[in-house]
Motif scaffolding. Sequence first.
Motif, mmCIF file in Angstrom:
data_model
loop_
_atom_site.group_PDB
_atom_site.id
_atom_site.type_symbol
_atom_site.label_atom_id
_atom_site.label_comp_id
_atom_site.label_asym_id
_atom_site.label_seq_id
_atom_site.Cartn_x
_atom_site.Cartn_y
_atom_site.Cartn_z
ATOM 1 N N LEU A 184 0.853 -1.184 0.000
ATOM 2 C CA LEU A 184 0.000 0.000 0.000
ATOM 3 C C LEU A 184 0.887 1.231 0.000
ATOM 4 N N ALA A 185 0.594 2.199 -0.846
ATOM 5 C CA ALA A 185 1.282 3.489 -0.787
ATOM 6 C C ALA A 185 0.512 4.380 0.184
ATOM 7 N N VAL A 186 1.198 4.931 1.169
ATOM 8 C CA VAL A 186 0.528 5.640 2.266
ATOM 9 C C VAL A 186 1.173 7.005 2.495
ATOM 10 N N ASP A 187 0.337 7.980 2.792
ATOM 11 C CA ASP A 187 0.820 9.300 3.214
ATOM 12 C C ASP A 187 -0.197 9.864 4.204
ATOM 13 N N THR A 188 0.216 10.830 4.974
ATOM 14 C CA THR A 188 -0.695 11.465 5.931
ATOM 15 C C THR A 188 -0.592 12.978 5.827
ATOM 16 N N GLU A 189 -1.667 13.632 6.215
ATOM 17 C CA GLU A 189 -1.669 15.086 6.392
ATOM 18 C C GLU A 189 -2.094 15.351 7.825
#
Length: 367
Positions: free
Chosen positions: A25-30
Motif C-alpha cells: 500500500l502506498a501511504v501518506d498522511t496530512e
Amino acid sequence: MEIEIIRDTGQLEAFCEHAGTRDWLAVDTEFMREDTYYPKLCLVQIATGRRIACIDTLTIDDLSALNKLLNSKTSTKVFHAARQDLEVLYMLSSEVPAPVFDTQVAASALGYGDQVSYAHLVNTLCGVCLDKSLSRTSWTQRPLPDQAIRYAANDVRYLSQIYICLKEELAGRGRTHWVESECQHLCHADQYRIDLDNSWKSIKSARRLKPKQLVVLKRLASWRDRLAMERNRPRQWIMRDETLYELAVKQPASIPSLTNIDSLTRKQRNRLADALLDCISKARQTPEQDWPLSIQKPALTREQRKTLKRAKQFIQERAEQLHVTPNFLASRSMLENLVCDPEGSQALQGWRQNLIGNDLEQLLGEE
C-alpha cells in the motif's frame, strides 16, 4: 485513477477490506501540530495500485479498520520520508505500521541523493512536475477544497510508481537488503514513545551544562512536557528551552529571585512560580550519584582527527565506487564513534559491516 473520499465507517471498512488483499500500500498522511502537543491527524491517503482513497480521519469516529489495515504484517506500507508519518500513526494506535518501505531511503541507496524530495523523485522517475503550492494547506478546514484533495492524492498516486521502479532497481543491483535493514529500524516503537525522563536531551543548550545543573534541567524539562501534554499545547508555548536553561544555571530558590530570570515572562512568574521552585528544590535534593552525566562530547585528539580524516576519505572513495552518497554509507557520527572507540563501537553493523566495516576497521588498525 479517480479519488475516493471516505467520510464514514462503512466506506472505510469496505475500502480496507479491498486494501487488505494487496501485497503493498502506498501511504501518506496530512496532519497539523502548530498549536498542539500531539499531532492532529487530518487525512490518510492510500493507493493500492487500483484505487486511491483519501480517508477523512476528522469525520470518522471509528478508525479501527484503518488501524488493522496499517498494522497488518501481510502487506508492505510504502512511504516517502516515513518517520513523521510513522510517529503520527503510532500515536493513533500505539503500534508502528510494519513492514515499511521508505522510498527516500531506497533512493539514497541507489545514488539519487541524501534526503531526496518526493517531488524530485516524481520528476526523475515519472516525468511529472508536481505543483507544491498547497504544501501549507490548513488540513483541519472542512470541507477541504477539491484542489487540496487532488494535491494530497498525488502524494500516493506517484508513490506507487516510484516504489515499483526503486524496488526493481534495488533487486537488479543487489541492494534490497540494505533498504530492508534501514526500514526495519524505522519500525522500532521505542523511538516514537514519549520519554519524559529523557526530554531534557533534546534541549541543545544542555550540552553546555554541568551535571549539577543538568539534574535541574532534567526535572524542569519533564515537568514542562507533562504540562504540555495535559494542555495539548506545544512545549515551547508552556516554556521556552532558553528559559529552562537559564533556570537550570541560576537555580532561583525564592519567588523574588525568579525576577532574575530574564527570559521568564511576568505571566509565567505569576502562574508557575510554585511549580518551578518545587522542581528546582527537588532536583537539588537528588543524590549526586543520580545526577545525569554531561552529554558534552570531548574534543577529538590530534591523532583522532587525523584518523577521522582518513576514514572519511575511505568512505568518499567507496561511495564513488558504489555510486551512492557518502552519508548513506556512514554518517560523520558513525565514523566519530568508531574512531573514539574502535573496540566497543557498534556504529557499523549488518550490511554496513560486510560492505565497509571490515575494510574500515583494518584501515583504522593501521593507525
